[in-house]
Structures are given as structure tokens and as C-alpha cells.
Design a protein around this motif. Structure first.
Motif, PDB file in Angstrom:
ATOM      1  N   THR A  68       0.471  -1.359   0.402  1.00 16.52           N
ATOM      2  CA  THR A  68       0.164   0.212   0.028  1.00 16.52           C
ATOM      3  C   THR A  68       0.779   1.403   0.066  1.00 16.52           C
ATOM      4  N   ARG A  69       2.260   0.849   0.039  1.00 13.23           N
ATOM      5  CA  ARG A  69       2.727   2.032  -0.298  1.00 13.23           C
ATOM      6  C   ARG A  69       3.966   3.041  -1.420  1.00 13.23           C
ATOM      7  N   ASP A 111       0.027   6.487   0.641  1.00 13.53           N
ATOM      8  CA  ASP A 111      -0.194   5.410   1.452  1.00 13.53           C
ATOM      9  C   ASP A 111      -1.710   5.389   0.434  1.00 13.53           C
ATOM     10  N   SER A 112      -2.063   4.166   0.113  1.00 12.76           N
ATOM     11  CA  SER A 112      -3.339   3.576  -0.764  1.00 12.76           C
ATOM     12  C   SER A 112      -3.775   2.601  -0.684  1.00 12.76           C
ATOM     13  N   GLN A 113      -5.152   2.620  -0.786  1.00 13.14           N
ATOM     14  CA  GLN A 113      -6.134   1.256  -0.278  1.00 13.14           C
ATOM     15  C   GLN A 113      -6.540   0.904  -1.275  1.00 13.14           C
ATOM     16  N   TYR A 114      -6.049   1.404  -2.390  1.00 14.26           N
ATOM     17  CA  TYR A 114      -5.857   0.537  -3.735  1.00 14.26           C
ATOM     18  C   TYR A 114      -5.553  -1.360  -4.199  1.00 14.26           C
ATOM     19  N   LYS A 115      -6.311  -1.827  -4.274  1.00 19.92           N
ATOM     20  CA  LYS A 115      -6.032  -3.618  -4.289  1.00 19.92           C
ATOM     21  C   LYS A 115      -6.409  -4.700  -5.506  1.00 19.92           C
ATOM     22  N   ASP A 129      -7.351   8.919  -3.356  1.00 21.05           N
ATOM     23  CA  ASP A 129      -6.840   8.587  -2.211  1.00 21.05           C
ATOM     24  C   ASP A 129      -5.700   8.566  -2.809  1.00 21.05           C
ATOM     25  N   ARG A 133       2.036   9.704   3.159  1.00 24.75           N
ATOM     26  CA  ARG A 133       2.065   9.792   4.336  1.00 24.75           C
ATOM     27  C   ARG A 133       3.396  10.761   4.625  1.00 24.75           C
ATOM     28  N   GLU A 230       4.222  -6.985   5.316  1.00 25.24           N
ATOM     29  CA  GLU A 230       4.357  -5.689   5.220  1.00 25.24           C
ATOM     30  C   GLU A 230       5.179  -5.410   6.535  1.00 25.24           C
TER      31      GLU A 230
END
Length: 273
Positions: A68-69, A111-115, A129, A133, A230
Motif C-alpha cells: 500500500t506504499r 499510502d493507498s487503499q487500492y488493492k 486515494d 504520508r 509489510e
């Protein structure tokens, strides 16, 4: 703060609807972070097997450690595109860096919540998104060995040093034995270790690059197979003292014990013996 809000400040004509995002991940052959540090990212990105960049702007991000980074690699404007048949059908994009965003390249972590596994989402998909950070004081680089007293490597950077087999680091770390310190930046816990093999600190840290725990029981429990993937990126590596390669193992062990007592790593850290 969101990255796309900053992009609008850096380039007033930028809009999410006119952008594609390039989520550069390891492609099985080479890691895009290595490519970026070597100065080859622009050319590497321009080669595409499909028409990936059919928008005016390309927002380029490189996966940095945890899934997510992401590291900001640049904002590009598409100038043109040519198709080619050899060695297989592909496209070469002419991408021009947007000057207003250059100050932040290699410095901005998001940081992202994209999966999803899709590496070329639309700008409209990612606009809400990509939260800022961390901002480094200077552009990310893995330079020559800085001296034993100045070593302070994240796990991510250690992996790069080992993967690229950077000669100045290898020569320096393989020429000494010594005592090193591993810091868990998430919990503050410490681990004191010794490198007394024939390959010195280099040989020992190469094992950490491969496993994250080096075979240590407590570290294996915290950073091994059952841990969150992570978690390993919370590790930092530094050197407490060095010794000649001819130093006896008992001497190294005595110095290791000294540092364990000084830093209380048996009581508050990851040392169990």
C-alpha cells in the motif's frame, strides 16, 4: 492531504479525468525502484506492451516496500506514441516530465487503499486515494557506502543494496566483523546481533535481506512467514562497532553481550539469550 490535490497546484491544467496512473510494480525481471535509483525509469516506463497511456497526463508511482506504499516518481505529459513490431508488438511513449512536480520526485511517499492488480488505473479511480504520508528532506538515493558510523538502512534500502550488489557497500561490509543493531520502528524494540562469519557483516545482512529474521527465534516469530508481509519494512539496520576479520568469535560474542546489557535488549527487545 491527497496527491491529486497537490498535482493540481503543481500543474494548473491537470485534472483526474485527463490522467492515467502508472502503479509500477516488480515485473518478475527487475524492480522499478532499482530502475529509478539507476536513473533509467523514464526510458523503462516509455516501453509499453499495450496502449497504457491514452490520456494527456501520467502519474507515475513506484511500489515501495509494503503493497500500500508508493513513491512519487513524477508527473508526465504525453507528447506522442509510436507503435513497433520488433522484437514483439509494443508502443514507445514520448513522455515529458512536468517541471512543476519535479521538486517532489523521489521524496514523496503515499499510502493507498487500492488493492487491484491492474497497474494502469484511471486518474478518476485514484483521485480520492493516495494520501501523503512522508516527505524526505532530499531525493531518495542509494549512494556509495557512507562510513560505518553513518549506516542507517531501512529494510527496503538493505534489499536494494543486496539486490544491486553495490560494490562500495559489499567491500566495506564484507571486510569487517562486528556488532549490529536492528530497530523495529513500529514498536521501538531492539535486537543486537553479531557478524563473525568469513563474509563479515555483509554475509549476515544478506541473510536478513532474504529472510527478514536471519534465523533468530524472536525475530522469526515477529517477521517470519506468519507475520503480516509489510511488517518487515519496519526494520532498520545500523552498526554498533566493527572488528577485524581475524577477530576471534569469543571476542565478538563478548562485545555482543556488552551491547545487549547496555541497551537492555534481553529485557525490552528481541534478544532471548
Amino acid at each position: 492531504m491527497l496527491l491529486f490535490d497537490l498535482l493540481k497546484l503543481w500543474e494548473p491544467t491537470f485534472t483526474p479525468g485527463h490522467a492515467k496512473v502508472h502503479l509500477a510494480r516488480h515485473n518478475g525481471k527487475e524492480h522499478p525502484l532499482d530502475v529509478f535509483l539507476e536513473g533509467r525509469f523514464d526510458k523503462w516506463q516509455s516501453w509499453q506492451g499495450k496502449r497504457s497511456f491514452q490520456k494527456e497526463f501520467v502519474v507515475s508511482l513506484i511500489q515501495a516496500g509494503r503493497p500500500t506504499r508508493w513513491l512519487f516518481a513524477g508527473l508526465f505529459r504525453k507528447v506522442g506514441c509510436t507503435s513497433h513490431d520488433e522484437p514483439r508488438p509494443h508502443y514507445i511513449y514520448d513522455l515529458e516530465r512536468v517541471a512543476g512536480a519535479e521538486e517532489w520526485v523521489g521524496r514523496l511517499y503515499l499510502d493507498s487503499q487500492y488493492k487491484e492488480r491492474h497497474s494502469y488505473p484511471l486518474g478518476t479511480t485514484m483521485a480520492g486515494d493516495l494520501v501523503v504520508r512522508e516527505l524526505l528532506s532530499k531525493r531518495l538515493t542509494i549512494g556509495d557506502f557512507p562510513g560505518y558510523k553513518s549506516v542507517n538502512l531501512t529494510k527496503e534500502h538493505l534489499d536494494i543494496v543486496i539486490r544491486q550488489d553495490i560494490s562500495t557497500w559489499r567491500s566495506a561490509l564484507a571486510s569487517v566483523k562486528g556488532i549490529y543493531l536492528i530497530t523495529d520502528s513500529a514498536t521501538g524494540k531492539l535486537y543486537v546481533g553479531k557478524a563473525d562469519g568469513e563474509d563479515g557483516i555483509w554475509g549476515r545482512w544478506r541473510n536478513y535481506a532474504a529472510t527478514s529474521h536471519g534465523g533468530n527465534v524472536a525475530l522469526k516469530k515477529e517477521f517470519g512467514i506468519e507475520a503480516l508481509p509489510e511488517r518487515k519494512y519496519d526494520l532498520r539496520f545500523s552498526i554498533l562497532e566493527i572488528a577485524d576479520l581475524h577477530a576471534m568469535s569469543c571476542e565478538i560474542a563478548a562485545r555482543e553481550n556488552h551491547w545487549k546489557e547496555v541497551l537492555l535488549t534481553r529485557l525490552h527487545g528481541y534478544n532471548l539469550n
